[in-house]
Design a protein around this motif. Structure first.
Motif, PDB file in Angstrom:
ATOM      1  N   ALA A  29       0.796  -1.138   0.012  1.00 23.89           N
ATOM      2  CA  ALA A  29       0.033   0.083   0.086  1.00 23.89           C
ATOM      3  C   ALA A  29       0.850   1.281  -0.050  1.00 23.89           C
ATOM      4  CB  ALA A  29      -0.889   0.027   1.386  1.00 23.89           C
ATOM      5  N   THR A 423      -2.804   6.914   3.788  1.00 26.67           N
ATOM      6  CA  THR A 423      -3.350   5.572   3.198  1.00 26.67           C
ATOM      7  C   THR A 423      -3.466   4.550   4.245  1.00 26.67           C
ATOM      8  OG1 THR A 423      -2.478   6.129   1.073  1.00 26.67           O
ATOM      9  CG2 THR A 423      -3.014   3.843   1.673  1.00 26.67           C
ATOM     10  N   VAL A 425      -4.552   0.685   6.089  1.00 24.71           N
ATOM     11  CA  VAL A 425      -4.898  -0.865   5.663  1.00 24.71           C
ATOM     12  C   VAL A 425      -5.388  -1.318   6.501  1.00 24.71           C
ATOM     13  CG1 VAL A 425      -3.727  -3.026   5.070  1.00 24.71           C
ATOM     14  CG2 VAL A 425      -2.379  -0.933   4.586  1.00 24.71           C
ATOM     15  N   ASN A 458      -7.686   0.959   2.372  1.00 25.01           N
ATOM     16  CA  ASN A 458      -7.212  -0.551   1.659  1.00 25.01           C
ATOM     17  C   ASN A 458      -7.700  -1.634   2.510  1.00 25.01           C
ATOM     18  OD1 ASN A 458      -6.029   1.052  -0.455  1.00 25.01           O
ATOM     19  ND2 ASN A 458      -4.026   0.240  -0.066  1.00 25.01           N
TER      20      ASN A 458
END
Length: 470
Positions: A29, A423, A425, A458
């Motif tokens: 990611a 970002t 996860v 994600n």
């Protein structure tokens, strides 16, 4: 540990795959895959080659030259390696300034890709437009692969040798249509690609700003206002006719680099080529920047074009400031209508700072700097793993994910993989629906801010030990 069905928060020790898998997922990611740009004249087979690389018909292919109106990116993999293929657009072959447009395309690819595949029509041979692009690519410092397309037999392979004259090294004879030679070309490209994209990361120096928006929205006027009356342009970074020119501008005692601004103002002869050119320039400016100021004409109804430019910024993962220009022309009635348009049409960017300005009168342009600083701070921000997991534990306890297939998915563990943009996860025991992901994004923003930055979530579904695969 308690039973699955009660939606209890569990920790890393519950997963089937363990810490190594977390590390892999986080790395995937956080590491932007390398980018390969496919460039060349119209109708040389760029989109056919892109489809061949992808193994599916994604790019539009027609017998009409110049169908690809824009630059599009696709996720691809070859021999187990992930990378992004950038299909650069075409235009009418008789457009004025074709030579400059092809060179422009090459120039953009140089800035935004880790390697370039330059496609030449082997039947036609090298043209002046090909030579102009080759000159740009020679000095790019990037790996460039010359693909001699439309080679269907050994005689064609012999003809391809004449393309050595372009100065880009050995021509790779291929047939994008039939697949001949494409595997060998890709093997060579992959050998030269870095493991992680080198163009996606930010470099030091002044923060890089893209000033973008539809034509006639006032980009030049704003740039002149910022660099002229109240502030000084320190200097223009030198560029040739096809190289982008960045302007260094001092605002509020700090240097800012406005990327590609001269290019955004440059004129090209024919409308169809010009549209393409403006689109490529906008993409290029956004890709080269850290934060974008999207300029919107406040005196006119919002347009699809405004939405498209905003979409480009979000897709590129850049920080965002929305500036409503021509505020001097906005009366009370228009203000009421604009508020309604913003609520209805700009819901996807409610998180972006909004500044109402007039480039013409100078109204409130000084408010751009705090907005830029806020957006960049959000773009750079990181939340510790402990704090993040506590946050998700509370959210899930209050509002569990929707039940799917008789089971309630759980968020097992969360971590922030990267910044720019932030970002995250999430490791889960089942699929999280799009609506629930949007809910999580809203709550992340309510709690941690992120004003002016897109955020990405994600999801990695992990089976718990002892579960049979569904």
């Amino acid at each position: 540990m308690t039973d699955d069905a009660d939606g209890t928060w569990v920790d890393e020790s519950d997963w089937e795959l363990g810490a190594e898998q977390v590390a892999d997922a986080v790395e995937e990611a956080s590491a932007p895959p390398p980018v390969v740009a496919v460039v060349g004249r119209p109708n040389v087979g760029k989109s056919t080659l892109v489809n061949r690389i992808l193994g599916r018909r994604e790019a539009v292919v027609q017998d009409v030259p110049g169908v690809t109106r824009d630059r599009v990116s696709y996720d691809a993999s070859w021999s187990g390696r992930r990378f992004v293929v950038q299909d650069t657009g075409g235009w009418e072959p008789d457009a004025k300034g074709l030579q400059q447009l092809v060179a422009e395309q090459a120039s953009v690819a140089m800035r935004t890709a880790d390697a370039v595949i330059f496609v030449v029509d082997n039947v036609t041979g090298a043209t002046t437009a090909d030579e102009a692009a080759a000159k740009i690519l020679q000095r790019s410092g990037k790996p460039v692969f010359l693909a001699a397309n439309k080679v269907d037999n050994e005689r064609g392979e012999a003809d391809a040798a004449s393309l050595w004259s372009l100065g880009l090294g050995q021509p790779h004879p291929i047939s994008a249509m039939h697949g001949r030679g494409v595997a060998d070309l890709l093997d060579n490209v992959l050998e030269a690609l870095p493991a992680v994209s080198e163009v996606a990361g930010g470099s030091g120096g002044p923060r890089r700003v893209a000033l973008v928006g539809k034509p006639n929205v006032g980009k030049s006027s704003l740039l002149n206002r910022l660099s002229g009356d109240e502030r000084s342009v320190v200097h223009d970074v030198a560029g040739t006719t096809v190289d982008p020119v960045d302007s260094l501008i001092e605002m509020e005692g700090r240097l800012w680099r406005f990327v590609d601004t001269a290019g955004l103002r440059r004129k090209v002869g024919q409308a169809s080529g010009h549209e393409f050119y403006a689109s490529v320039r906008t993409h290029s400016a956004i890709d080269s920047a850290e934060v974008a100021i999207v300029l919107i004409d406040a005196s006119q109804p919002l347009t699809e074009q405004d939405q498209r430019v905003l979409g480009m910024v979000i897709e590129a993962g850049r920080a965002l400031v929305v500036a409503f220009n021509k505020w001097d022309l906005v009366d009370e009635d228009r203000r009421y209508l604009l508020d309604r348009e913003i609520d209805l049409q700009l819901a996807q960017v409610q998180w972006a700072p909004r500044v109402n300005i007039s480039a013409k009168t100078g109204r409130a342009v000084q408010k751009l700097v705090p907005a830029l600083e806020t957006a960049l701070q959000s773009w750079d921000s990181r939340i510790s793993t402990g704090r993040l997991n506590t946050f998700f534990k509370e959210i899930v306890a209050a509002t569990p994910p929707p039940v799917r297939g008789g089971k309630q998915p759980r968020i097992l563990f969360a971590t922030q993989a990267t910044t720019r943009p932030p970002t995250f996860v999430l490791f889960t025991s089942g699929f999280l629906e799009a609506g629930y992901r949007r809910f999580l994004e809203r709550r992340l923003r309510e709690t941690f801010g992120f004003e002016g930055s897109p955020i990405r979530i994600n999801v990695r579904v992990r089976e718990k030990r002892g579960h049979r695969s569904r």
